[in-house]
Design an enzyme around this catalytic site. Sequence first.
Site, PDB file in Angstrom:
ATOM      1  N   GLU A 159      -3.223 -65.595 -43.611  1.00 24.30           N
ATOM      2  CA  GLU A 159      -4.583 -66.115 -43.565  1.00 24.30           C
ATOM      3  C   GLU A 159      -5.706 -65.386 -44.403  1.00 24.30           C
ATOM      4  O   GLU A 159      -5.854 -64.414 -44.556  1.00 24.30           O
ATOM      5  CB  GLU A 159      -5.060 -65.853 -42.230  1.00 24.30           C
ATOM      6  CG  GLU A 159      -6.305 -66.308 -41.634  1.00 24.30           C
ATOM      7  CD  GLU A 159      -6.649 -66.397 -40.189  1.00 24.30           C
ATOM      8  OE1 GLU A 159      -5.736 -66.133 -39.527  1.00 24.30           O
ATOM      9  OE2 GLU A 159      -7.918 -66.770 -39.738  1.00 24.30           O
ATOM     10  N   ASP A 161      -3.711 -67.523 -30.181  1.00 26.66           N
ATOM     11  CA  ASP A 161      -4.698 -66.895 -29.263  1.00 26.66           C
ATOM     12  C   ASP A 161      -5.877 -67.209 -29.919  1.00 26.66           C
ATOM     13  O   ASP A 161      -7.137 -67.005 -29.050  1.00 26.66           O
ATOM     14  CB  ASP A 161      -4.706 -65.252 -29.160  1.00 26.66           C
ATOM     15  CG  ASP A 161      -4.814 -64.655 -30.733  1.00 26.66           C
ATOM     16  OD1 ASP A 161      -4.835 -65.346 -31.544  1.00 26.66           O
ATOM     17  OD2 ASP A 161      -4.798 -63.338 -30.581  1.00 26.66           O
ATOM     18  N   SER A 162      -6.218 -68.241 -30.765  1.00 24.17           N
ATOM     19  CA  SER A 162      -7.394 -68.820 -31.172  1.00 24.17           C
ATOM     20  C   SER A 162      -7.874 -69.536 -29.723  1.00 24.17           C
ATOM     21  O   SER A 162      -9.319 -70.024 -29.656  1.00 24.17           O
ATOM     22  CB  SER A 162      -7.258 -69.771 -32.328  1.00 24.17           C
ATOM     23  OG  SER A 162      -6.177 -70.548 -32.174  1.00 24.17           O
ATOM     24  N   ASP A 190       1.492 -66.856 -29.452  1.00 21.00           N
ATOM     25  CA  ASP A 190       0.695 -65.558 -30.079  1.00 21.00           C
ATOM     26  C   ASP A 190       0.612 -64.594 -29.134  1.00 21.00           C
ATOM     27  O   ASP A 190       0.019 -64.748 -28.008  1.00 21.00           O
ATOM     28  CB  ASP A 190      -0.509 -66.301 -30.576  1.00 21.00           C
ATOM     29  CG  ASP A 190      -0.914 -65.762 -31.585  1.00 21.00           C
ATOM     30  OD1 ASP A 190      -0.206 -65.002 -32.324  1.00 21.00           O
ATOM     31  OD2 ASP A 190      -2.034 -66.112 -32.158  1.00 21.00           O
ATOM     32  N   LYS A 218       4.545 -64.815 -32.301  1.00 22.15           N
ATOM     33  CA  LYS A 218       3.668 -64.414 -33.444  1.00 22.15           C
ATOM     34  C   LYS A 218       3.124 -63.096 -33.263  1.00 22.15           C
ATOM     35  O   LYS A 218       2.719 -62.883 -31.971  1.00 22.15           O
ATOM     36  CB  LYS A 218       3.076 -65.443 -33.859  1.00 22.15           C
ATOM     37  CG  LYS A 218       2.161 -65.027 -35.148  1.00 22.15           C
ATOM     38  CD  LYS A 218       1.334 -66.054 -35.781  1.00 22.15           C
ATOM     39  CE  LYS A 218       0.027 -66.587 -35.424  1.00 22.15           C
ATOM     40  NZ  LYS A 218      -0.939 -65.212 -35.185  1.00 22.15           N
ATOM     41  N   GLU A 238       0.431 -59.870 -35.045  1.00 19.99           N
ATOM     42  CA  GLU A 238      -0.361 -59.587 -36.251  1.00 19.99           C
ATOM     43  C   GLU A 238       0.101 -58.213 -36.734  1.00 19.99           C
ATOM     44  O   GLU A 238       0.179 -57.255 -35.889  1.00 19.99           O
ATOM     45  CB  GLU A 238      -2.013 -59.809 -36.039  1.00 19.99           C
ATOM     46  CG  GLU A 238      -2.351 -61.224 -35.832  1.00 19.99           C
ATOM     47  CD  GLU A 238      -3.783 -61.243 -35.415  1.00 19.99           C
ATOM     48  OE1 GLU A 238      -4.536 -60.003 -35.377  1.00 19.99           O
ATOM     49  OE2 GLU A 238      -4.371 -62.085 -34.960  1.00 19.99           O
TER      50      GLU A 238
HETATM   51  O1  KIV Z   1      -4.402 -67.928 -33.168  1.00 22.95           O
HETATM   52  C1  KIV Z   1      -4.194 -68.636 -34.061  1.00 22.95           C
HETATM   53  O2  KIV Z   1      -4.527 -69.908 -33.791  1.00 22.95           O
HETATM   54  C2  KIV Z   1      -3.563 -68.127 -35.318  1.00 22.95           C
HETATM   55  C3  KIV Z   1      -3.723 -69.145 -36.585  1.00 22.95           C
HETATM   56  C4  KIV Z   1      -4.988 -69.197 -37.101  1.00 22.95           C
HETATM   57  C5  KIV Z   1      -2.387 -68.756 -37.371  1.00 22.95           C
HETATM   58  O3  KIV Z   1      -3.116 -67.305 -35.536  1.00 22.95           O
END
Ligand code: KIV
Length: 292
Positions: A196, A58-59, A97, A127, A129
Amino acid sequence: MSTVSPASTSSAERKKVTTITLRQKKERGEPITMLTAYDYPTALAMDRARLDIILVGDSLGMVVLGYQNTLPVTMDEMIHHCRAVERGARYALLVGDMPFMSYQISTEEALRNAGRFLQEGSMDAIKLEGGHERVEAVRAIVGAGIPVMGHLGLTPQSVHQLGGFRPQGRTAATAKRLLEDALLLEEAGCFSLVLESVPARLAALVSKRLHIPTIGIGAGAGCDGQVLVTHDLLGLFDRFTPKFVKKYVNFHAEMLRAFEQFAAEVQAKSFPAEEHMVEMPDEEWKEFLKGM
Ligand code: KIV
Protein backbone atom coordinates in the site's frame (compact mmCIF):
# COMPACT_ATOMS: atom_id res chain seq x y z
CA MET A 1 -36.17 -10.34 -5.93
CA SER A 2 -33.16 -10.90 -8.20
CA THR A 3 -33.25 -9.43 -11.72
CA VAL A 4 -29.97 -11.08 -12.75
CA SER A 5 -30.60 -14.56 -14.14
CA PRO A 6 -28.20 -17.31 -13.02
CA ALA A 7 -27.32 -17.78 -16.73
CA SER A 8 -26.05 -14.22 -16.99
CA THR A 9 -23.41 -15.04 -14.41
CA SER A 10 -22.45 -18.17 -16.43
CA SER A 11 -21.78 -19.90 -13.14
CA ALA A 12 -21.70 -23.38 -14.75
CA GLU A 13 -18.01 -23.25 -15.66
CA ARG A 14 -16.90 -21.14 -12.69
CA LYS A 15 -14.69 -22.53 -9.98
CA LYS A 16 -14.06 -21.15 -6.51
CA VAL A 17 -10.90 -19.04 -6.41
CA THR A 18 -8.20 -20.48 -4.15
CA THR A 19 -4.70 -19.45 -3.16
CA ILE A 20 -3.47 -21.83 -5.88
CA THR A 21 -5.58 -20.03 -8.52
CA LEU A 22 -3.85 -16.79 -7.53
CA ARG A 23 -0.37 -18.27 -7.75
CA GLN A 24 -1.22 -19.63 -11.22
CA LYS A 25 -2.49 -16.22 -12.30
CA LYS A 26 0.82 -14.66 -11.27
CA GLU A 27 2.73 -17.32 -13.20
CA ARG A 28 0.62 -16.64 -16.30
CA GLY A 29 0.96 -12.86 -15.86
CA GLU A 30 -2.83 -12.42 -15.45
CA PRO A 31 -3.72 -9.49 -13.15
CA ILE A 32 -5.54 -10.35 -9.93
CA THR A 33 -8.58 -8.30 -8.92
CA MET A 34 -9.54 -7.55 -5.32
CA LEU A 35 -12.02 -5.13 -3.73
CA THR A 36 -13.30 -4.62 -0.22
CA ALA A 37 -16.87 -5.47 0.83
CA TYR A 38 -18.66 -5.25 4.12
CA ASP A 39 -22.20 -6.43 3.29
CA TYR A 40 -24.29 -8.95 1.35
CA PRO A 41 -25.44 -6.91 -1.70
CA THR A 42 -21.95 -5.60 -2.43
CA ALA A 43 -20.45 -9.08 -2.16
CA LEU A 44 -23.15 -10.44 -4.48
CA ALA A 45 -22.37 -7.82 -7.15
CA MET A 46 -18.62 -8.44 -6.84
CA ASP A 47 -19.05 -12.17 -7.17
CA ARG A 48 -21.17 -11.64 -10.30
CA ALA A 49 -18.48 -9.27 -11.62
CA ARG A 50 -16.03 -12.19 -11.20
CA LEU A 51 -13.66 -10.49 -8.79
CA ASP A 52 -10.88 -12.87 -7.67
CA ILE A 53 -10.72 -11.75 -4.04
CA ILE A 54 -13.14 -10.00 -1.70
CA LEU A 55 -11.46 -8.46 1.33
CA VAL A 56 -13.57 -7.69 4.37
CA GLY A 57 -11.19 -4.89 5.27
CA ASP A 58 -10.92 -3.15 8.60
CA SER A 59 -11.36 0.00 6.47
CA LEU A 60 -14.92 -0.87 7.58
CA GLY A 61 -14.15 1.35 10.57
CA MET A 62 -13.68 4.44 8.42
CA VAL A 63 -15.94 4.00 5.40
CA VAL A 64 -18.92 2.27 7.04
CA LEU A 65 -18.73 3.00 10.78
CA GLY A 66 -17.45 6.58 10.46
CA TYR A 67 -14.38 6.38 12.73
CA GLN A 68 -11.36 8.62 12.01
CA ASN A 69 -9.11 5.57 11.51
CA THR A 70 -9.27 1.76 11.67
CA LEU A 71 -8.08 1.40 15.27
CA PRO A 72 -11.47 1.12 17.06
CA VAL A 73 -12.66 -1.85 14.96
CA THR A 74 -13.25 -5.01 17.01
CA MET A 75 -13.14 -8.72 16.22
CA ASP A 76 -16.90 -9.01 16.78
CA GLU A 77 -17.60 -6.20 14.29
CA MET A 78 -15.36 -7.86 11.70
CA ILE A 79 -17.02 -11.26 12.16
CA HIS A 80 -20.49 -9.70 11.84
CA HIS A 81 -19.58 -8.17 8.45
CA CYS A 82 -17.69 -11.26 7.26
CA ARG A 83 -20.86 -13.32 7.71
CA ALA A 84 -22.89 -10.89 5.60
CA VAL A 85 -20.24 -10.92 2.84
CA GLU A 86 -19.98 -14.71 2.87
CA ARG A 87 -23.73 -15.03 2.25
CA GLY A 88 -23.32 -13.00 -0.97
CA ALA A 89 -20.18 -14.56 -2.48
CA ARG A 90 -19.74 -18.11 -3.75
CA TYR A 91 -16.67 -17.93 -5.98
CA ALA A 92 -14.30 -15.19 -4.83
CA LEU A 93 -11.60 -15.98 -2.29
CA LEU A 94 -12.80 -14.36 0.95
CA VAL A 95 -10.18 -12.66 3.12
CA GLY A 96 -10.92 -11.33 6.60
CA ASP A 97 -8.77 -8.45 7.84
CA MET A 98 -7.49 -8.90 11.40
CA PRO A 99 -8.27 -5.72 13.37
CA PHE A 100 -5.89 -3.73 15.56
CA MET A 101 -4.82 -5.64 18.69
CA SER A 102 -6.27 -8.96 17.53
CA TYR A 103 -2.80 -10.32 16.60
CA GLN A 104 -0.18 -8.03 18.17
CA ILE A 105 -0.40 -9.14 21.83
CA SER A 106 0.70 -12.75 21.47
CA THR A 107 1.04 -15.51 18.90
CA GLU A 108 -1.60 -17.48 20.80
CA GLU A 109 -4.15 -14.64 20.49
CA ALA A 110 -3.24 -14.13 16.85
CA LEU A 111 -3.92 -17.80 16.16
CA ARG A 112 -7.18 -17.84 18.13
CA ASN A 113 -8.50 -14.74 16.36
CA ALA A 114 -7.39 -15.95 12.92
CA GLY A 115 -9.32 -19.14 13.62
CA ARG A 116 -12.46 -17.13 14.45
CA PHE A 117 -12.41 -15.61 10.96
CA LEU A 118 -12.70 -19.09 9.44
CA GLN A 119 -14.94 -20.74 12.05
CA GLU A 120 -17.36 -17.89 12.76
CA GLY A 121 -16.89 -15.56 9.77
CA SER A 122 -16.70 -18.27 7.06
CA MET A 123 -13.64 -16.60 5.52
CA ASP A 124 -11.10 -18.55 3.44
CA ALA A 125 -8.04 -16.60 4.62
CA ILE A 126 -6.94 -13.72 6.84
CA LYS A 127 -4.84 -10.59 6.30
CA LEU A 128 -2.61 -8.87 8.83
CA GLU A 129 -0.31 -5.83 8.73
CA GLY A 130 3.43 -5.69 9.38
CA GLY A 131 6.79 -7.23 8.42
CA HIS A 132 9.54 -9.00 10.39
CA GLU A 133 7.67 -8.43 13.70
CA ARG A 134 4.79 -10.62 12.38
CA VAL A 135 6.81 -13.59 11.20
CA GLU A 136 6.13 -15.70 14.29
CA ALA A 137 2.38 -15.06 14.15
CA VAL A 138 2.28 -15.77 10.40
CA ARG A 139 4.11 -19.08 10.89
CA ALA A 140 1.71 -20.15 13.65
CA ILE A 141 -1.41 -19.21 11.66
CA VAL A 142 -0.16 -20.84 8.45
CA GLY A 143 0.87 -23.84 10.56
CA ALA A 144 -2.75 -24.20 11.62
CA GLY A 145 -3.80 -24.40 7.96
CA ILE A 146 -5.05 -20.83 7.66
CA PRO A 147 -3.86 -18.92 4.56
CA VAL A 148 -2.33 -15.53 5.43
CA MET A 149 -2.11 -12.40 3.27
CA GLY A 150 0.53 -9.91 4.42
CA HIS A 151 0.31 -6.11 4.19
CA LEU A 152 3.35 -3.79 3.88
CA GLY A 153 3.98 -0.12 3.12
CA LEU A 154 1.31 2.17 4.49
CA THR A 155 -0.17 0.00 7.23
CA PRO A 156 -3.15 2.00 8.52
CA GLN A 157 -3.16 0.36 11.97
CA SER A 158 0.24 2.06 12.58
CA VAL A 159 -1.09 5.48 11.51
CA HIS A 160 0.18 7.17 14.69
CA GLN A 161 3.64 5.65 14.40
CA LEU A 162 3.83 6.58 10.70
CA GLY A 163 2.74 10.16 11.46
CA GLY A 164 -0.35 9.98 9.25
CA PHE A 165 -1.60 8.20 6.14
CA ARG A 166 1.56 8.84 4.12
CA PRO A 167 3.50 6.93 1.41
CA GLN A 168 6.19 4.52 2.61
CA GLY A 169 9.51 3.20 1.26
CA ARG A 170 10.59 6.44 -0.39
CA THR A 171 14.17 6.37 0.89
CA ALA A 172 16.83 3.80 -0.01
CA ALA A 173 16.88 2.55 3.60
CA THR A 174 13.10 2.14 4.00
CA ALA A 175 12.81 0.59 0.52
CA LYS A 176 15.47 -1.98 1.50
CA ARG A 177 13.60 -2.75 4.72
CA LEU A 178 10.34 -3.20 2.83
CA LEU A 179 11.94 -5.67 0.40
CA GLU A 180 13.49 -7.60 3.32
CA ASP A 181 10.12 -7.72 5.09
CA ALA A 182 8.41 -8.95 1.91
CA LEU A 183 10.93 -11.79 1.55
CA LEU A 184 10.52 -12.71 5.24
CA LEU A 185 6.73 -12.82 4.94
CA GLU A 186 6.96 -15.01 1.85
CA GLU A 187 9.36 -17.31 3.65
CA ALA A 188 7.02 -17.46 6.68
CA GLY A 189 4.26 -18.79 4.42
CA CYS A 190 2.10 -15.85 3.28
CA PHE A 191 0.21 -16.70 0.09
CA SER A 192 0.05 -13.05 -1.06
CA LEU A 193 1.07 -9.55 -0.05
CA VAL A 194 -0.73 -6.20 -0.15
CA LEU A 195 1.62 -3.29 -0.96
CA GLU A 196 0.00 0.00 0.00
CA SER A 197 1.18 3.47 -1.01
CA VAL A 198 4.75 2.66 -2.00
CA PRO A 199 6.74 3.88 -5.02
CA ALA A 200 5.70 2.08 -8.21
CA ARG A 201 9.25 1.01 -9.12
CA LEU A 202 9.83 -0.44 -5.65
CA ALA A 203 6.51 -2.39 -5.79
CA ALA A 204 7.42 -3.68 -9.27
CA LEU A 205 10.82 -4.88 -8.04
CA VAL A 206 9.31 -6.57 -4.96
CA SER A 207 6.69 -8.23 -7.19
CA LYS A 208 9.42 -9.64 -9.45
CA ARG A 209 11.48 -10.94 -6.52
CA LEU A 210 8.57 -12.75 -4.86
CA HIS A 211 7.00 -15.99 -6.00
CA ILE A 212 3.73 -15.10 -4.26
CA PRO A 213 1.42 -12.50 -5.84
CA THR A 214 1.48 -8.89 -4.72
CA ILE A 215 -1.73 -6.85 -4.67
CA GLY A 216 -1.13 -3.13 -4.95
CA ILE A 217 -3.06 -0.13 -3.72
CA GLY A 218 -1.28 3.07 -4.63
CA ALA A 219 1.69 0.95 -5.68
CA GLY A 220 1.59 1.24 -9.45
CA ALA A 221 0.96 -1.14 -12.32
CA GLY A 222 3.89 -3.46 -11.63
CA CYS A 223 2.05 -5.44 -8.93
CA ASP A 224 0.43 -8.79 -9.72
CA GLY A 225 -3.00 -7.45 -8.82
CA GLN A 226 -4.86 -4.34 -7.73
CA VAL A 227 -7.16 -3.55 -4.82
CA LEU A 228 -9.19 -0.47 -3.93
CA VAL A 229 -11.45 0.35 -1.01
CA THR A 230 -14.87 -0.03 -2.61
CA HIS A 231 -16.37 3.04 -0.97
CA ASP A 232 -13.59 5.11 -2.60
CA LEU A 233 -14.17 3.55 -6.03
CA LEU A 234 -17.94 4.12 -5.73
CA GLY A 235 -17.60 7.68 -4.45
CA LEU A 236 -19.39 6.77 -1.22
CA PHE A 237 -16.70 8.06 1.11
CA ASP A 238 -16.46 11.81 0.73
CA ARG A 239 -14.19 12.74 3.68
CA PHE A 240 -11.02 12.50 1.57
CA THR A 241 -9.86 10.71 -1.58
CA PRO A 242 -6.27 9.43 -1.71
CA LYS A 243 -4.31 10.30 -4.88
CA PHE A 244 -4.21 6.64 -5.96
CA VAL A 245 -8.00 6.20 -5.98
CA LYS A 246 -9.96 6.17 -9.20
CA LYS A 247 -13.62 7.08 -8.60
CA TYR A 248 -15.63 5.02 -11.07
CA VAL A 249 -18.95 6.55 -10.00
CA ASN A 250 -20.20 9.19 -7.56
CA PHE A 251 -22.75 7.28 -5.47
CA HIS A 252 -22.74 9.88 -2.71
CA ALA A 253 -24.09 12.44 -5.18
CA GLU A 254 -26.56 9.86 -6.52
CA MET A 255 -27.77 9.02 -3.01
CA LEU A 256 -28.17 12.67 -2.16
CA ARG A 257 -30.19 13.25 -5.33
CA ALA A 258 -32.47 10.25 -4.60
CA PHE A 259 -33.03 11.20 -0.93
CA GLU A 260 -33.82 14.82 -1.82
CA GLN A 261 -36.24 13.70 -4.53
CA PHE A 262 -37.98 11.29 -2.13
CA ALA A 263 -38.38 14.01 0.50
CA ALA A 264 -39.67 16.50 -2.09
CA GLU A 265 -42.23 14.01 -3.49
CA VAL A 266 -43.52 13.06 -0.05
CA GLN A 267 -43.90 16.73 0.85
CA ALA A 268 -45.65 17.42 -2.47
CA LYS A 269 -47.87 14.32 -1.91
CA SER A 270 -46.87 12.93 -5.31
CA PHE A 271 -45.46 9.80 -3.68
CA PRO A 272 -46.94 7.27 -3.18
CA ALA A 273 -48.88 7.30 -6.48
CA GLU A 274 -51.65 4.87 -7.57
CA GLU A 275 -49.16 2.26 -8.79
CA HIS A 276 -47.49 2.07 -5.36
CA MET A 277 -50.74 1.37 -3.45
CA VAL A 278 -52.33 -1.90 -2.34
CA GLU A 279 -56.01 -2.33 -3.34
CA MET A 280 -58.87 -4.54 -2.13
CA PRO A 281 -61.95 -5.76 -4.03
CA ASP A 282 -64.86 -3.23 -4.04
CA GLU A 283 -67.29 -5.83 -2.58
CA GLU A 284 -64.98 -6.41 0.37
CA TRP A 285 -64.66 -2.68 0.94
CA LYS A 286 -68.49 -2.25 0.84
CA GLU A 287 -68.89 -5.14 3.25
CA PHE A 288 -66.34 -3.57 5.55
CA LEU A 289 -68.09 -0.17 5.44
CA LYS A 290 -71.45 -1.83 6.28
CA GLY A 291 -70.02 -3.00 9.57
CA MET A 292 -68.82 0.49 10.54
O1 KIV B 1 -8.76 -2.52 5.22
C1 KIV B 1 -8.61 -2.44 3.99
O2 KIV B 1 -9.54 -2.11 3.23
C2 KIV B 1 -7.30 -2.75 3.44
C3 KIV B 1 -7.07 -2.46 1.99
C4 KIV B 1 -6.68 -1.05 1.82
C5 KIV B 1 -6.07 -3.36 1.39
O3 KIV B 1 -6.45 -3.19 4.13
